[in-house]
Design an enzyme around this catalytic site. Sequence first.
Site, mmCIF file in Angstrom:
data_model
loop_
_atom_site.group_PDB
_atom_site.id
_atom_site.type_symbol
_atom_site.label_atom_id
_atom_site.label_comp_id
_atom_site.label_asym_id
_atom_site.label_seq_id
_atom_site.Cartn_x
_atom_site.Cartn_y
_atom_site.Cartn_z
ATOM 1 N N GLU A 199 -4.738 -2.982 -0.894
ATOM 2 C CA GLU A 199 -3.536 -4.164 -0.267
ATOM 3 C C GLU A 199 -3.579 -5.379 -0.324
ATOM 4 O O GLU A 199 -2.963 -6.397 -0.353
ATOM 5 C CB GLU A 199 -4.308 -4.642 1.176
ATOM 6 C CG GLU A 199 -4.647 -3.500 2.631
ATOM 7 C CD GLU A 199 -5.215 -4.368 3.543
ATOM 8 O OE1 GLU A 199 -6.149 -5.264 3.423
ATOM 9 O OE2 GLU A 199 -5.395 -3.614 4.722
ATOM 10 N N ASP A 235 -12.614 -8.567 6.721
ATOM 11 C CA ASP A 235 -12.759 -7.664 8.126
ATOM 12 C C ASP A 235 -14.404 -6.964 7.412
ATOM 13 O O ASP A 235 -14.474 -6.096 5.999
ATOM 14 C CB ASP A 235 -11.861 -6.709 8.013
ATOM 15 C CG ASP A 235 -11.711 -5.322 8.754
ATOM 16 O OD1 ASP A 235 -12.257 -5.095 8.754
ATOM 17 O OD2 ASP A 235 -10.530 -5.007 7.862
ATOM 18 N N LYS A 331 -2.357 -2.879 16.191
ATOM 19 C CA LYS A 331 -1.712 -2.125 14.584
ATOM 20 C C LYS A 331 -0.451 -0.664 15.425
ATOM 21 O O LYS A 331 -1.210 0.113 16.062
ATOM 22 C CB LYS A 331 -2.598 -1.187 13.886
ATOM 23 C CG LYS A 331 -3.921 -1.873 13.263
ATOM 24 C CD LYS A 331 -4.626 -1.218 12.278
ATOM 25 C CE LYS A 331 -5.158 -1.933 11.466
ATOM 26 N NZ LYS A 331 -6.725 -1.338 10.695
HETATM 27 P P1 PGA Z 1 -6.467 0.192 7.335
HETATM 28 O O1 PGA Z 1 -7.544 -0.590 6.427
HETATM 29 O O2 PGA Z 1 -4.844 0.382 7.253
HETATM 30 O O3 PGA Z 1 -6.682 1.046 5.982
HETATM 31 O O4 PGA Z 1 -7.305 1.129 8.325
HETATM 32 C C1 PGA Z 1 -7.128 -2.108 7.374
HETATM 33 C C2 PGA Z 1 -7.823 -2.368 8.189
HETATM 34 O O5 PGA Z 1 -8.944 -2.140 8.506
HETATM 35 O O6 PGA Z 1 -7.972 -3.765 8.865
HETATM 36 ZN ZN ZN Z 2 -10.011 -3.246 10.225
#
Ligand code: PGA
Ligand code: ZN
Length: 412
Positions: A199, A235, A331
């Site tokens: 990220e 996180d 999400k």
């Molecule tokens: P992920 O990570 O998109 O790999 O799930 C992001 C998160 O855990 O916030």
């Molecule tokens: Zn997360």
Amino acid sequence: MAKISSIEGRILYNSRGSKTIEVDVKSDGKFLGRVCAPSGASVGKYEAVSFPNGKPEESLRVLSENAQKFIGLDSSDLKVIHDTVRSLDKTNNYSEVGGALAFAVTIAAMESAAKAAEEPLFKILSPQSSYKFPFPLGNILGGGAHAGPGTPDIQEILVCSTGSKTIESAIETNLAVHRELRSVLEKEDPGFTNGRGDEGGWAPKLENHKALEVSVKAIENLGFTLGKEVSLGVDFASSTQWNEQKEKYVYNRAGFENSTGEQIDFAADIIEKYKLIYAEDAVHEEAFEDMSELTAKFPKTLVTGDDLTVTNKDILQKAIDKKSCNAAILKVNQAGSLFDAFEFANLATQNNIKLITSHRSGESTDSQISHIGIATKSKMLKVGVVGGERVAKLNELLRLSEHDLICGMAEI
Ligand code: PGA
Ligand code: ZN
């Protein structure tokens, strides 16, 4: 009313170089909504399945075989579009069409409707008389499932410029902290390669506490007071450490194990010591009671569920009943369709659970989630700091700052 005149998909790649799908929805032959689906690495057990049998090609086949069912529908009618996707898949986790397809079709339809109405997407998603900007929450240093051996076990250290009065300043400050952290890391370890995780956060070979200490140093070097103008978030993504057989959290990189009680103390210590404004998944995804302890102890911190609540309204209801969190990640692709995600958002808002709209670690360069964060009155927008696919979301916020309807920053 704009009507869907065509719908088609293609295979593309996400920021991790994995295959994904993009969907084009056109209304009235000319208004194009285009959405490319993201995907996660630390995936919650109860999230929507991205693709049937893990194959984007299967989602694409389902779409082309059923494209006719979408033709003629009102592209702004999210419920009808959602129901049409649902008519192709009765499972509760989208395992037959793929959550990525539900995600892309529903958001692309709304984008097409926004273009037809000559309105910004956030307004079509939720007509309101005024809006606020969520605070950008950005990954500055990472490990866990997003980076390799030697990096911290905890997945993400995040920065949020809570003292900023404008979106421009909030973005600029996050960028400055990310940049300063690089200098701090170079001094700390002359062998630091400037490597970054999935990220865009730096991925140094540092143990958890050391990683937090250098993050504080970067903030202070810039003249900010930790927890005042600029705060840190973490996180923990603790399901990555949770070992079900041992019933312990196993920190392979730092070399220790935590019992359930020790994990609560470990997280509480970090929240206190680094004055965290934000603490996500500090315990594993099924530890609702342990999350309740932290939520009760830290009312001023956004004690947030991600893998815990997986943008699923039934699971959120359980978290509400048990007082497991005071904030929740939104999400859309965890839920599946945008309609599902909005149901989750409504339940959260009605119960005073603060929303954080979030990217995934495997992202596209799309920026619709910036609009989704504004439309859902999210307090924060977790979209990273650097990297083309992350900056795309921040740049969209900057474009939207030209819009009179958005007045100021959210109140956290
Ligand atoms: P992920 O990570 O998109 O790999 O799930 C992001 C998160 O855990 O916030
Ligand atoms: Zn997360």
